[in-house]
Design an enzyme around this catalytic site. Structure first.
Site, PDB file in Angstrom:
ATOM      1  N   PRO A  40      55.087  93.970 -64.253  1.00 19.50           N
ATOM      2  CA  PRO A  40      55.258  94.694 -62.843  1.00 19.50           C
ATOM      3  C   PRO A  40      55.015  95.864 -62.367  1.00 19.50           C
ATOM      4  O   PRO A  40      55.089  96.549 -61.303  1.00 19.50           O
ATOM      5  CB  PRO A  40      56.890  94.011 -62.687  1.00 19.50           C
TER       6      PRO A  40
ATOM      7  N   TYR B 186      46.516 100.837 -56.115  1.00 17.52           N
ATOM      8  CA  TYR B 186      48.062 100.613 -55.644  1.00 17.52           C
ATOM      9  C   TYR B 186      48.157 100.022 -54.396  1.00 17.52           C
ATOM     10  O   TYR B 186      49.068  98.696 -54.261  1.00 17.52           O
ATOM     11  CB  TYR B 186      48.932 101.832 -55.809  1.00 17.52           C
TER      12      TYR B 186
ATOM     13  N   TYR C  71      58.554 106.232 -60.350  1.00 21.88           N
ATOM     14  CA  TYR C  71      58.236 105.854 -61.743  1.00 21.88           C
ATOM     15  C   TYR C  71      58.236 107.008 -62.657  1.00 21.88           C
ATOM     16  O   TYR C  71      57.587 107.884 -62.532  1.00 21.88           O
ATOM     17  CB  TYR C  71      56.735 105.189 -61.635  1.00 21.88           C
TER      18      TYR C  71
ATOM     19  N   HIS D 196      56.251 102.675 -46.808  1.00 24.75           N
ATOM     20  CA  HIS D 196      55.979 103.817 -47.615  1.00 24.75           C
ATOM     21  C   HIS D 196      54.807 104.394 -47.703  1.00 24.75           C
ATOM     22  O   HIS D 196      53.594 103.637 -47.813  1.00 24.75           O
ATOM     23  CB  HIS D 196      56.603 103.367 -49.131  1.00 24.75           C
TER      24      HIS D 196
ATOM     25  N   LYS E  23      51.578  93.981 -58.996  1.00 24.66           N
ATOM     26  CA  LYS E  23      50.343  93.386 -58.414  1.00 24.66           C
ATOM     27  C   LYS E  23      50.708  91.741 -58.097  1.00 24.66           C
ATOM     28  O   LYS E  23      49.794  91.015 -57.960  1.00 24.66           O
ATOM     29  CB  LYS E  23      49.414  93.703 -59.298  1.00 24.66           C
TER      30      LYS E  23
HETATM   31  P1  RFL Z   1      56.218  81.675 -58.902  1.00 25.25           P
HETATM   32  O1  RFL Z   1      56.925  82.485 -58.095  1.00 25.25           O
HETATM   33  O2  RFL Z   1      56.534  81.429 -60.332  1.00 25.25           O
HETATM   34  O3  RFL Z   1      56.350  79.985 -58.327  1.00 25.25           O
HETATM   35  C1  RFL Z   1      56.208  78.937 -58.829  1.00 25.25           C
HETATM   36  C2  RFL Z   1      56.730  77.837 -58.413  1.00 25.25           C
HETATM   37  O4  RFL Z   1      56.521  76.495 -59.000  1.00 25.25           O
HETATM   38  C3  RFL Z   1      57.538  75.786 -59.242  1.00 25.25           C
HETATM   39  N1  RFL Z   1      57.246  74.755 -60.475  1.00 25.25           N
HETATM   40  C4  RFL Z   1      56.940  73.649 -60.300  1.00 25.25           C
HETATM   41  N2  RFL Z   1      56.994  73.009 -59.148  1.00 25.25           N
HETATM   42  C5  RFL Z   1      56.771  71.455 -59.375  1.00 25.25           C
HETATM   43  N3  RFL Z   1      56.644  70.904 -60.425  1.00 25.25           N
HETATM   44  C6  RFL Z   1      56.589  71.580 -61.641  1.00 25.25           C
HETATM   45  N4  RFL Z   1      56.416  71.114 -62.746  1.00 25.25           N
HETATM   46  C7  RFL Z   1      56.874  72.954 -61.348  1.00 25.25           C
HETATM   47  N5  RFL Z   1      56.740  73.992 -62.414  1.00 25.25           N
HETATM   48  C8  RFL Z   1      57.112  75.136 -61.896  1.00 25.25           C
HETATM   49  C9  RFL Z   1      58.634  77.005 -59.723  1.00 25.25           C
HETATM   50  O5  RFL Z   1      59.938  76.494 -59.799  1.00 25.25           O
HETATM   51  C10 RFL Z   1      58.320  78.034 -58.690  1.00 25.25           C
HETATM   52  O6  RFL Z   1      59.009  77.969 -57.657  1.00 25.25           O
HETATM   53  O7  RFL Z   1      54.707  81.937 -58.819  1.00 25.25           O
HETATM   54  P2  RFL Z   1      53.904  82.354 -57.527  1.00 25.25           P
HETATM   55  O8  RFL Z   1      54.098  81.514 -56.283  1.00 25.25           O
HETATM   56  O9  RFL Z   1      52.323  82.272 -57.969  1.00 25.25           O
HETATM   57  O10 RFL Z   1      54.175  83.640 -57.261  1.00 25.25           O
HETATM   58  C11 RFL Z   1      54.123  84.881 -58.170  1.00 25.25           C
HETATM   59  C12 RFL Z   1      55.146  85.853 -58.036  1.00 25.25           C
HETATM   60  O11 RFL Z   1      56.455  85.322 -57.893  1.00 25.25           O
HETATM   61  C13 RFL Z   1      55.103  86.915 -59.151  1.00 25.25           C
HETATM   62  O12 RFL Z   1      53.813  87.315 -59.304  1.00 25.25           O
HETATM   63  C14 RFL Z   1      55.681  88.295 -58.567  1.00 25.25           C
HETATM   64  O13 RFL Z   1      57.125  87.981 -58.412  1.00 25.25           O
HETATM   65  C15 RFL Z   1      55.477  89.394 -59.602  1.00 25.25           C
HETATM   66  N6  RFL Z   1      56.268  90.601 -59.263  1.00 25.25           N
HETATM   67  C16 RFL Z   1      55.745  91.344 -58.725  1.00 25.25           C
HETATM   68  N7  RFL Z   1      54.809  91.298 -57.767  1.00 25.25           N
HETATM   69  C17 RFL Z   1      54.144  92.198 -56.831  1.00 25.25           C
HETATM   70  O14 RFL Z   1      53.373  91.861 -56.216  1.00 25.25           O
HETATM   71  N8  RFL Z   1      55.145  93.285 -56.475  1.00 25.25           N
HETATM   72  C18 RFL Z   1      56.066  93.609 -56.920  1.00 25.25           C
HETATM   73  O15 RFL Z   1      56.940  94.759 -56.733  1.00 25.25           O
HETATM   74  C19 RFL Z   1      56.566  92.756 -58.185  1.00 25.25           C
HETATM   75  N9  RFL Z   1      57.722  92.921 -58.924  1.00 25.25           N
HETATM   76  C20 RFL Z   1      57.504  90.769 -60.173  1.00 25.25           C
HETATM   77  C21 RFL Z   1      58.249  92.228 -59.530  1.00 25.25           C
HETATM   78  C22 RFL Z   1      57.899  90.171 -61.256  1.00 25.25           C
HETATM   79  C23 RFL Z   1      59.094  90.592 -61.846  1.00 25.25           C
HETATM   80  N10 RFL Z   1      59.721  89.406 -62.749  1.00 25.25           N
HETATM   81  C24 RFL Z   1      60.743  88.963 -62.708  1.00 25.25           C
HETATM   82  C25 RFL Z   1      58.684  88.944 -63.713  1.00 25.25           C
HETATM   83  C26 RFL Z   1      59.255  92.584 -60.548  1.00 25.25           C
HETATM   84  C27 RFL Z   1      59.739  91.654 -61.519  1.00 25.25           C
HETATM   85  C28 RFL Z   1      61.171  92.041 -62.237  1.00 25.25           C
HETATM   86  C1  PHB Z   2      60.641  96.111 -56.874  1.00 25.22           C
HETATM   87  O1  PHB Z   2      60.904  96.601 -55.695  1.00 25.22           O
HETATM   88  O2  PHB Z   2      61.168  95.091 -57.375  1.00 25.22           O
HETATM   89  C2  PHB Z   2      59.403  96.738 -57.570  1.00 25.22           C
HETATM   90  C3  PHB Z   2      58.474  97.533 -57.035  1.00 25.22           C
HETATM   91  C4  PHB Z   2      57.459  97.978 -57.811  1.00 25.22           C
HETATM   92  C5  PHB Z   2      57.082  97.712 -58.735  1.00 25.22           C
HETATM   93  C6  PHB Z   2      57.892  96.656 -59.417  1.00 25.22           C
HETATM   94  C7  PHB Z   2      59.035  96.053 -59.056  1.00 25.22           C
HETATM   95  O3  PHB Z   2      55.837  98.063 -59.614  1.00 25.22           O
END
Ligand code: RFL
Ligand code: PHB
Length: 386
Positions: free
Chosen positions: A292, A382, A201, A72, A296
Site C-alpha cells: 500500500p 503518485y 510518509y 490534497h 495504488k
Molecule cells: P476486494 O476489495 O478484495 O474485493 C473482492 C471481493 O470479492 C469477494 N469474494 C467473493 N465473492 C464471491 N465468491 C467468492 N468465492 C469470493 N471470494 C472473494 C470478497 O469478499 C470481496 O468483497 O478487491 P477489489 O474489488 O479488486 O478492490 C481492491 C482494493 O480493495 C484494494 O486494492 C485496496 O484496498 C488496496 N489499498 C489501497 N489502494 C489504493 O488505491 N489506495 C490506498 O490508499 C490503499 N490503501 C490498501 C490500502 C489496502 C490495504 N490493505 C488492507 C491490504 C491500505 C491497506 C492497509
Molecule cells: C490510507 O489512507 O489508508 C492510505 C493512504 C495512502 C497510502 C496507504 C494508505 O499510501
C-alpha cells in the site's frame, strides 16, 4: 439466471464495473460471498488518484466524495529531522483525494440500490464453467441454500486475491510473479483530528511510519512491523509512542486519541500471469496486488474497470471484440507501472537490510528532496498520470 456479464465479487472492482456497464445499457448480475455489512466495513484504501475520481464521477457516485472528501495537493516525505513537502499541483498541475474505501463502498451500494440492481450476498460454492467457450456460466449456492446458475456471455473475476476466478485459469502460475516483503503494516483508525494537513510518509531507523486521515476528526496511521507480530503485543500507548518517535520533527507534535480499530497486514507484490482466459477477465486484486505504500491498489482496480468496461461496450454495442481482446495488454502496462512505483516507494521508505542499504535509502531521499526531476517523476506516478 441469464445476463450479459456475471460479476464475481461486490468489492470496489465488482461494483464500479457493474455501474459502468449499467450506464452503457449492459446488464450484469453480481454475486458476493460475504455479507453486505462485512464488505462495507472493511477498512482499507484512503487515497484516490485523478483517474479513479474521474471514473467515480462518470458512473455517478462522486457526490459525497466531492463534498466530504479531502483534496490534497501533495504529500510529505520525511527522514529523521527533515520533513519535505512534495507539491504535485505545483509540479504537474494535478491533485489527489482522501476518501475512505468504506465510504466508496457505501456510495456504490447505494447507487446499486437506487438502480434496483440485485446483488446476491453470502453465496457459497462459487464455480466457473466453460470460460473458454462463448457460453460460460457461474454456479453457486444462494443465501437460502438453493443451487443457482448464471448463464452469461462474459465473466468478470472481481473476487480479490483469494477468490476462485484466477485459480480457475489453467496454467495461470506460468508468468505469475510474487514478492512477499519481510514486513507488514500495523494500521490504526483513531478518533482524533489529523496532526497534519497532508499525508506524511516517514522513514526512520526503527521502521516506516505514516500519517493519513479520513476526515477532520479521524486519523489513519500506519507503522512498519514484523508481519508475524501479534496485535495483542501493541497496546494503544505503545502504538502512539512508536508513531510519535518515528514521525518526530522539531516543533511538531502528534495528537493522540481513542483508537477504534487496529490490525496488522502482510505486504506483497503479485502480478498474475494471465488477466484473461477465453471469456473470463480478472479485475483489480484478483489479478494483481501491490504493497500500500504507493496507494495504488484501488486506483489500479479503477483503471482495469475502465479498460474492461470500454472493451465490453464495444463488444456488446458494436459487435467489435478488438478492445476486449486488448484488455490484458492494456491493463498490464498500468499494472507493471504501479507495481514498480509501489515497490520503489516501499523499498525506499522501509527499514530492511544492513547499514549499506540504510545509507542508500537516505541518499536517495535526500537527493529527491533537492531534485525537481525526481519529484516530478514521483508526482506523476503518485497521481497516476501514465
Ligand atoms: P476486494 O476489495 O478484495 O474485493 C473482492 C471481493 O470479492 C469477494 N469474494 C467473493 N465473492 C464471491 N465468491 C467468492 N468465492 C469470493 N471470494 C472473494 C470478497 O469478499 C470481496 O468483497 O478487491 P477489489 O474489488 O479488486 O478492490 C481492491 C482494493 O480493495 C484494494 O486494492 C485496496 O484496498 C488496496 N489499498 C489501497 N489502494 C489504493 O488505491 N489506495 C490506498 O490508499 C490503499 N490503501 C490498501 C490500502 C489496502 C490495504 N490493505 C488492507 C491490504 C491500505 C491497506 C492497509
Ligand atoms: C490510507 O489512507 O489508508 C492510505 C493512504 C495512502 C497510502 C496507504 C494508505 O499510501
Amino acid at each position: 439466471m441469464k445476463t450479459q456479464v456475471a460479476i464475481i465479487g461486490a468489492g470496489p472492482s465488482g461494483l464500479m464495473l457493474n455501474r459502468y456497464l449499467a450506464k452503457h445499457g449492459i446488464e450484469s448480475i453480481v454475486i458476493e460471498d460475504r455479507s453486505r455489512d462485512y464488505v462495507e466495513s472493511r477498512i482499507r484504501a484512503g487515497l484516490l488518484e485523478t483517474q479513479a475520481v474521474n471514473l467515480l464521477e462518470e458512473i455517478g457516485v462522486s457526490d459525497r466524495l466531492k463534498k466530504e472528501g479531502l483534496e490534497h495537493e501533495g504529500i510529505y516525505l520525511q527522514i529523521p529531522g527533515e520533513r519535505k513537502h512534495i507539491n504535485f499541483k505545483d509540479l504537474i498541475g494535478y491533485t489527489v483525494w482522501v476518501y475512505g474505501q468504506t465510504e466508496i463502498q457505501r456510495d456504490l451500494d447505494h447507487a446499486c440500490d437506487a438502480a434496483g440492481q440485485e446483488i446476491h450476498y453470502e453465496v457459497t460454492n462459487v464455480e466457473l464453467h466453460n470460460t473458454d467457450s462463448e457460453n460460460p456460466s457461474v454456479t453457486f449456492v444462494d443465501k437460502d441454500g438453493n443451487a443457482q446458475k448464471i448463464e452469461c456471455a462474459v465473466i468478470a473475476g472481481c473476487d480479490g486475491f483469494w477468490g476462485p476466478s484466477r485459480k480457475s485459469i489453467p496454467g495461470v502460475e506460468v508468468g505469475s510473479f510474487e514478492r512477499v516483503y519481510p514486513f507488514g503494516w500495523l494500521g490504526v483508525m483513531a478518533d482524533v483530528a489529523p496532526s497534519t494537513d497532508e499525508l506524511i510518509y516517514a522513514r526512520h531507523p526503527d521502521g516506516f511510519a505514516m500519517h493519513s486521515m479520513r476526515s477532520d476528526k479521524v486519523s489513519r496511521l500506519y507503522l512498519q512491523v514484523d508481519p508475524k507480530d501479534d496485535i495483542a503485543n501493541w497496546s494503544d500507548d505503545r502504538i502512539w509512542s512508536e508513531l510519535s518517535k518515528r514521525m518526530a520533527v522539531d516543533g511538531w507534535e502528534l495528537k493522540t486519541g481513542p483508537i477504534t480499530e487496529k490490525s496488522i497486514v502482510a505486504m506483497r507484490s503479485f502480478v498474475s500471469g494471465k488477466l484473461k482466459h477465453g471469456r473470463l477477465f480478472l479485475v483489480g486484486d484478483a489479478g494483481h496486488i501491490v504493497p500500500p505504500t504507493g496507494a495504488k491498489g484501488l486506483n489500479s482496480a479503477a483503471n482495469d474497470v475502465r479498460f474492461l468496461g470500454e472493451g465490453l461496450v464495444d463488444f456488446f454495442k458494436k459487435n467489435d471484440a478488438n478492445l476486449l481482446n486488448a484488455y490484458e495488454d492494456r491493463a498490464k502496462e498500468t499494472v507493471w507501472r504501479v507495481t514498480h512505483f509501489s515497490w520503489w516507494m516501499t523499498s525506499m521508505l522501509h527499514t530492511m537490510g544492513d547499514e549499506f542499504d540504510n545509507q542508500l535509502q537516505l541518499s536517495q531521499l535526500k537527493h529527491l528532496f533537492k531534485n525537481k526531476a525526481l519529484q516530478t517523476n514521483l508526482a506523476e506516478n503518485y497521481v497516476g498520470i501514465r
